[in-house]
Write a protein that holds these residues in place. Structure first.
Motif, mmCIF file in Angstrom:
data_model
loop_
_atom_site.group_PDB
_atom_site.id
_atom_site.type_symbol
_atom_site.label_atom_id
_atom_site.label_comp_id
_atom_site.label_asym_id
_atom_site.label_seq_id
_atom_site.Cartn_x
_atom_site.Cartn_y
_atom_site.Cartn_z
ATOM 1 N N ASP A 46 0.820 -1.223 0.000
ATOM 2 C CA ASP A 46 0.000 0.000 0.000
ATOM 3 C C ASP A 46 0.848 1.265 0.000
ATOM 4 O OD1 ASP A 46 -2.328 -1.501 0.168
ATOM 5 O OD2 ASP A 46 -2.008 -1.776 2.324
ATOM 6 N N ARG A 75 -6.443 -4.350 -8.112
ATOM 7 C CA ARG A 75 -7.460 -3.489 -7.472
ATOM 8 C C ARG A 75 -6.810 -2.242 -6.875
ATOM 9 N NH1 ARG A 75 -9.194 -8.609 -6.321
ATOM 10 N NH2 ARG A 75 -8.390 -8.655 -4.193
ATOM 11 N N LEU A 76 -5.618 -2.439 -6.306
ATOM 12 C CA LEU A 76 -4.891 -1.303 -5.731
ATOM 13 C C LEU A 76 -4.535 -0.297 -6.835
ATOM 14 C CD1 LEU A 76 -3.870 -0.828 -2.811
ATOM 15 C CD2 LEU A 76 -1.656 -1.747 -3.511
ATOM 16 N N GLN A 77 -4.166 -0.853 -7.992
ATOM 17 C CA GLN A 77 -3.776 0.012 -9.115
ATOM 18 C C GLN A 77 -4.987 0.784 -9.666
ATOM 19 O OE1 GLN A 77 -2.495 -1.802 -12.818
ATOM 20 N NE2 GLN A 77 -0.465 -0.881 -12.572
ATOM 21 N N ALA A 78 -6.174 0.197 -9.517
ATOM 22 C CA ALA A 78 -7.374 0.913 -9.978
ATOM 23 C C ALA A 78 -7.554 2.194 -9.158
ATOM 24 C CB ALA A 78 -8.596 0.004 -9.850
ATOM 25 N N ASP A 79 -7.193 2.129 -7.852
ATOM 26 C CA ASP A 79 -7.281 3.317 -6.993
ATOM 27 C C ASP A 79 -6.069 4.225 -7.158
ATOM 28 O OD1 ASP A 79 -9.596 2.413 -5.942
ATOM 29 O OD2 ASP A 79 -8.670 1.483 -4.162
ATOM 30 N N ARG A 80 -4.928 3.616 -7.468
ATOM 31 C CA ARG A 80 -3.666 4.386 -7.565
ATOM 32 C C ARG A 80 -3.013 4.092 -8.904
ATOM 33 N NH1 ARG A 80 -0.129 2.063 -3.196
ATOM 34 N NH2 ARG A 80 1.394 3.145 -4.475
#
Ligand code: SAM
Length: 445
Positions: A46, A75-80
């Protein structure tokens, strides 16, 4: 074309490692490489600009864990959208371009021999907006100097002495992922060990898929142990994984005579059935394995032995499984890693029907582990009242520390954080199946 919102170079990284000590060592070298390029290690995915997944393909379960982690990163990359993702090691080497096609969100894809190319590929991916790939298995697997490795363990340095494997075990994917054996010159190994000792690490574990098959120029494995044993300041020398076929008198003598070499050997036997061993193409019989153990115990009387076992190999009958149990009973291993057979792509065993039902594999695994736990408890209880030398490798704020004996047994004891990295003399006061309890007698150094 991948839509990347920014091409700002990443400033921090996080590595998640799956699998064996060789993968841990590969990650330590990648970590050292990224630090040498000015990136800082983050505490979690994160918090990192670049996350690298160093994968394992040896069993389906390890591959499934990697896929799960990759899904989470997606999924993390979708936010960042600035998050950069790298995938390396055995899974990309095995799956190649098919993985590229499935994982467009991955920026960098490297194999087992191209980890050194990560920084260049990160730049390439930033410039092109596409996944940058290098899966060349003929590249130099030792291109990242071991001297820059960021060792994960405070007392133990892993030093890889050979890459790949020349064996043809029917179940094993390693020859496909890591290629044929390539041995490092002994001078390079010694230099890396000296660098680890200079950084304050007291213990070295030499690594190879079949480490005791090592040979370079006129130096065999025993010769390598002699040379590393000569490194001033080194306290303990270990190695893994050994193959029964390459155990010989010289190796046994080195285990007995060289003062820094610890009396501990990991020697997988995989199965106690001759039919299964032949099908596995292990190159030894049940009796051959038992003779090797007898030779070792004759030459090195206090040797601790650990092993690997596979249950539920294609066609394994109940009687054949019991032959495995009888080897466990006959040898009395100090520790054991038991695995449920997992069909792997490209292996010869894939042609055989995976016919032992999953529930039966689980039952056999349970029987093996329960047997081993009982045995270890008894073996550990015999140590109560004895004195042991422990190299302290972890400390917690609550006044407990732990480390390992020369025989690789874990010992927990009361102690202050100042004991970290020190060798202490301990009286064993209690024993469970997985660890010993102790009382500090004195710090040795
Ligand atoms: N090179 C070492 C040798 O041949 O003894 C061990 C390498 S492997 C990374 C570690 C262990 O995983 C093996 O000893 C074996 O017990 C287990 N293993 C390898 N392939 C497997 C498979 N297809 N299914 C289940 N266990 C497997």
């Amino acid at each position: 074309m991948k839509a990347k919102s920014s091409s700002a170079p990443p400033r921090s990284f996080f590595i998640q490692t799956f699998g064996c000590q060789m993968n841990v060592n590969d990650s330590e070298r990648v970590s050292g490489l990224l630090r040498s390029r000015g990136l800082e290690a983050a505490d979690s995915a994160d918090q990192a600009d670049f996350v690298f997944l160093n994968t394992c393909a040896v069993r389906e379960k390890a591959t499934a864990k990697f896929r799960h982690a990759l899904g989470r990163l997606r999924r993390l990359q979708a936010d960042r959208p600035d998050l950069r993702i790298g995938v390396g090691g055995c899974v990309p080497q095995l799956e190649g371009e098919a993985l590229v096609a499935r994982a467009k969100h991955v920026d960098v894809l490297v194999g087992t021999h191209t980890l050194h190319r990560i920084p260049a590929l990160m730049e390439e991916a930033a410039a092109t907006g596409k996944t940058a790939v290098d899966l060349d298995r003929k590249a130099d697997a030792f291109a990242i100097p071991g001297e820059i490795a960021a060792h994960a363990n405070p007392v133990r340095a892993y030093v890889t002495v050979m890459e790949g494997c020349n064996h043809v075990c029917s179940f094993c994917v390693v020859p496909r992922t890591r290629g044929p054996e390539v041995n490092r010159p002994p001078e390079d190994v010694v230099r890396e060990v000296e660098a680890a000792v200079a950084r304050g690490l007291g213990e070295v574990m030499l690594l190879g898929q079949t480490v005791n098959a090592y040979g370079h120029g006129g130096t065999d494995f025993a010769g390598l142990l002699e040379r590393v044993n000569g490194v001033a300041g080194l306290e303990r020398l270990r190695f893994t994984t050994s193959h029964p076929e390459h155990v010989n008198d010289r190796m046994a003598t080195a285990l007995r005579e060289l003062p820094r070499v610890c009396p501990y050997l990991h020697l997988p036997f995989q199965s106690g059935s001759d039919r299964v061993l032949a099908s596995m193409r292990r190159g030894y019989t049940r009796q051959g394995y038992l003779d090797t153990v007898a030779l070792l115990r004759d030459q090195v009387p206090d040797l601790a032995l650990s092993t690997d076992v596979i249950v539920g190999y294609p066609g394994e009958t109940e009687a054949e499984f019991e032959e495995t149990l009888s080897v466990l009973e006959g040898v009395g291993f100090d520790s054991l890693f038991a695995f449920s057979y997992s069909p792997r792509p490209g292996t010869t065993a894939l042609r055989l029907a995976d016919d032992v039902p999953e529930a039966e594999k689980r039952r056999r695994l349970h029987v093996v582990n329960a047997h081993q736990q009982q045995w270890q408890r008894r073996r550990h209880q015999a140590r109560v009242g004895c004195a042991e030398e422990v190299l302290v490798e972890s400390v917690d704020g609550g006044g407990r520390v732990s480390g390992r004996t020369r025989h690789f047994r874990i010992v927990h004891l009361d102690g202050t954080p100042g004991l970290g990295g020190r060798t202490v003399r301990v009286e064993i006061t209690g024993a469970g199946p997985n660890a010993l309890q102790g009382r500090l007698l004195q710090a040795i150094h």
